[in-house]
Design a protein around this motif. Structure first.
Motif, PDB file in Angstrom:
ATOM      1  N   PHE A 220     -25.645 -39.343 -41.057  1.00 49.73           N
ATOM      2  CA  PHE A 220     -26.020 -39.440 -39.648  1.00 49.73           C
ATOM      3  C   PHE A 220     -25.761 -38.140 -38.890  1.00 49.73           C
ATOM      4  CE2 PHE A 220     -25.978 -43.842 -40.862  1.00 49.73           C
ATOM      5  CZ  PHE A 220     -26.980 -44.410 -40.089  1.00 49.73           C
ATOM      6  N   VAL A 221     -24.652 -37.485 -39.174  1.00 52.43           N
ATOM      7  CA  VAL A 221     -24.359 -36.235 -38.456  1.00 52.43           C
ATOM      8  C   VAL A 221     -25.316 -35.135 -38.903  1.00 52.43           C
ATOM      9  CG1 VAL A 221     -22.636 -34.471 -37.980  1.00 52.43           C
ATOM     10  CG2 VAL A 221     -21.952 -36.880 -38.087  1.00 52.43           C
ATOM     11  N   THR A 222     -25.653 -35.078 -40.180  1.00 51.53           N
ATOM     12  CA  THR A 222     -26.629 -34.086 -40.648  1.00 51.53           C
ATOM     13  C   THR A 222     -27.976 -34.314 -39.989  1.00 51.53           C
ATOM     14  OG1 THR A 222     -25.511 -33.823 -42.783  1.00 51.53           O
ATOM     15  CG2 THR A 222     -27.822 -33.150 -42.669  1.00 51.53           C
ATOM     16  N   GLU A 223     -28.382 -35.568 -39.888  1.00 51.57           N
ATOM     17  CA  GLU A 223     -29.662 -35.854 -39.229  1.00 51.57           C
ATOM     18  C   GLU A 223     -29.605 -35.473 -37.752  1.00 51.57           C
ATOM     19  OE1 GLU A 223     -31.140 -39.517 -42.148  1.00 51.57           O
ATOM     20  OE2 GLU A 223     -30.224 -39.972 -40.191  1.00 51.57           O
ATOM     21  N   TYR A 224     -28.453 -35.585 -37.119  1.00 51.26           N
ATOM     22  CA  TYR A 224     -28.308 -35.140 -35.728  1.00 51.26           C
ATOM     23  C   TYR A 224     -28.373 -33.619 -35.632  1.00 51.26           C
ATOM     24  CZ  TYR A 224     -25.747 -33.615 -31.573  1.00 51.26           C
ATOM     25  OH  TYR A 224     -25.363 -32.954 -30.434  1.00 51.26           O
ATOM     26  N   VAL A 225     -27.620 -32.947 -36.466  1.00 50.52           N
ATOM     27  CA  VAL A 225     -27.554 -31.477 -36.414  1.00 50.52           C
ATOM     28  C   VAL A 225     -28.916 -30.856 -36.711  1.00 50.52           C
ATOM     29  CG1 VAL A 225     -26.556 -29.453 -37.565  1.00 50.52           C
ATOM     30  CG2 VAL A 225     -25.080 -31.373 -36.917  1.00 50.52           C
TER      31      VAL A 225
ATOM     32  N   GLY B  70     -26.068 -45.514 -34.671  1.00 48.96           N
ATOM     33  CA  GLY B  70     -26.493 -45.776 -36.040  1.00 48.96           C
ATOM     34  C   GLY B  70     -25.341 -45.673 -37.019  1.00 48.96           C
ATOM     35  N   LEU B  71     -24.490 -44.686 -36.822  1.00 52.18           N
ATOM     36  CA  LEU B  71     -23.351 -44.492 -37.714  1.00 52.18           C
ATOM     37  C   LEU B  71     -22.349 -45.625 -37.582  1.00 52.18           C
ATOM     38  CD1 LEU B  71     -21.665 -42.945 -39.722  1.00 52.18           C
ATOM     39  CD2 LEU B  71     -20.972 -41.377 -37.883  1.00 52.18           C
ATOM     40  N   GLU B  72     -22.086 -46.032 -36.358  1.00 49.72           N
ATOM     41  CA  GLU B  72     -21.143 -47.119 -36.149  1.00 49.72           C
ATOM     42  C   GLU B  72     -21.622 -48.390 -36.853  1.00 49.72           C
ATOM     43  OE1 GLU B  72     -18.489 -48.972 -32.503  1.00 49.72           O
ATOM     44  OE2 GLU B  72     -20.358 -47.927 -32.046  1.00 49.72           O
ATOM     45  N   THR B  73     -22.900 -48.697 -36.709  1.00 53.32           N
ATOM     46  CA  THR B  73     -23.460 -49.871 -37.385  1.00 53.32           C
ATOM     47  C   THR B  73     -23.365 -49.735 -38.893  1.00 53.32           C
ATOM     48  OG1 THR B  73     -24.999 -50.303 -35.566  1.00 53.32           O
ATOM     49  CG2 THR B  73     -25.561 -51.234 -37.724  1.00 53.32           C
ATOM     50  N   ALA B  74     -23.661 -48.537 -39.412  1.00 52.19           N
ATOM     51  CA  ALA B  74     -23.636 -48.315 -40.860  1.00 52.19           C
ATOM     52  C   ALA B  74     -22.230 -48.484 -41.432  1.00 52.19           C
ATOM     53  CB  ALA B  74     -24.177 -46.930 -41.186  1.00 52.19           C
ATOM     54  N   ILE B  75     -21.219 -48.030 -40.708  1.00 51.09           N
ATOM     55  CA  ILE B  75     -19.844 -48.161 -41.200  1.00 51.09           C
ATOM     56  C   ILE B  75     -19.419 -49.620 -41.207  1.00 51.09           C
ATOM     57  CG2 ILE B  75     -17.436 -47.483 -40.878  1.00 51.09           C
ATOM     58  CD1 ILE B  75     -18.446 -44.913 -39.545  1.00 51.09           C
TER      59      ILE B  75
END
Length: 306
Positions: free
Chosen positions: A240-245, A257-262
């Protein structure tokens, strides 16, 4: 009292496994072997939750093995983990120690406790090409149709799901022996945490990791020349962070999205552990919210009672 070769501590993400394992290892004068599929990578510290400070107990560092053993960009797997584990395990046992295996990657834990004979699965380029545009939800459905041991937990990116399917398909055409290594007599302790408290801890920890520099960690890895698709392959924070960066998500989309995925990942972890119980493992569950001294006391009582 049973003579155990190993103590295993498992549980979902954010349950406090590392803190408990380090405190107990310090008490027992032993060492920890990590069972985490992402913490093997160097310089991927914040996103994998290495929590290195937890290994310092009363000013002394508790040794932990199989952390920081690979360069980012490589593809570590359960086959390699099993062999690396037994190298460390045998050495520690020869030194008279009863190590503590600690982690949340159920497939890694089960593979070493049972000694399954695993195969080093080569890439299947035709399969990868056929599945490359299939949505993640459909890949997960395909993967769920298989009945064998392999990875159904760490599949929050399409690349990881395709690799898991690739492994399943390879095993369909092979007839490996059931075991390669001797099964291990281990006391298994699971840290039990209420679902809502787990969700609260996950959300709080995500905010803390962002404040600690998770985005800068990912930017630094990209600046090293590590391909974005390699980081995305690792899933969760790195996906998720790579897709943001790289501009594929907004900051708000990244966080939600990351919170849901975790949360989904933690649920899959618990599904795996419950599956281990159905497959014959005895897991002794201890309340993860207890003070660590009480957790150690209850765990040590099990050694004598079991």
């Amino acid at each position: 009292m049973k003579e155990y070769e190993l103590i295993t501590i498992l549980g979902p993400t954010a349950c406090g496994k590392t803190h408990f394992a380090a405190a107990w290892a310090f008490r027992l004068h032993t060492e920890i072997i990590s069972a985490d599929s992402r913490q093997v990578y160097r310089r991927m510290d914040i996103g994998t939750g290495k929590d290195l400070a937890d290994y310092v107990v009363e000013g002394q560092r508790v040794a932990c093995h199989l952390v920081d053993i690979c360069e980012p960009g490589t593809r570590y797997n359960v086959f390699r983990y099993q062999h690396d584990f037994f190298d460390v395990f045998r050495r520690l046992r020869e030194g008279g120690l009863v190590p503590i295996l600690c982690g949340g990657t159920g497939m890694y834990i089960e593979a070493v406790l049972k000694g399954y004979r695993l195969l080093d699965v080569p890439p299947n380029e035709a399969l990868r090409e056929r599945l490359k545009d299939v949505p993640l939800a459909e890949l997960e459905r395909i993967l769920a149709s298989y009945k064998t041991l392999h990875n159904k937990t760490d599949v929050d990116s399409a690349q990881r799901a395709i690799r898991a399917i690739e492994i399943e398909e390879y095993y369909r055409s092979q007839s490996p022996e059931r075991t390669e290594f001797a099964p291990i007599n281990s006391l298994i302790i699971g840290l039990d945490i209420d679902r809502e408290l787990r969700r609260e801890r996950i959300s709080r920890r995500l905010v803390a990791r962002l404040d600690e520099g998770l985005i800068d960690e990912v930017r630094g890895l990209l600046d090293e020349g590590i391909a974005a698709e390699d980081l995305i392959y690792y899933g969760l924070e790195y996906r998720f962070v790579t897709e943001y960066v790289t501009g594929l998500r907004s900051r708000e989309e990244m966080i939600s999205g990351l919170e849901t995925a975790i949360h989904q990942f933690a649920k899959r972890q618990m599904t795996w552990f419950r599956g281990m119980e159905r497959r014959g493992f005895t897991i002794h569950w201890i309340d993860a919210t207890l003070p660590v001294e009480e957790m150690i006391q209850r765990a040590e009582e099990l050694i004598y009672k079991v």
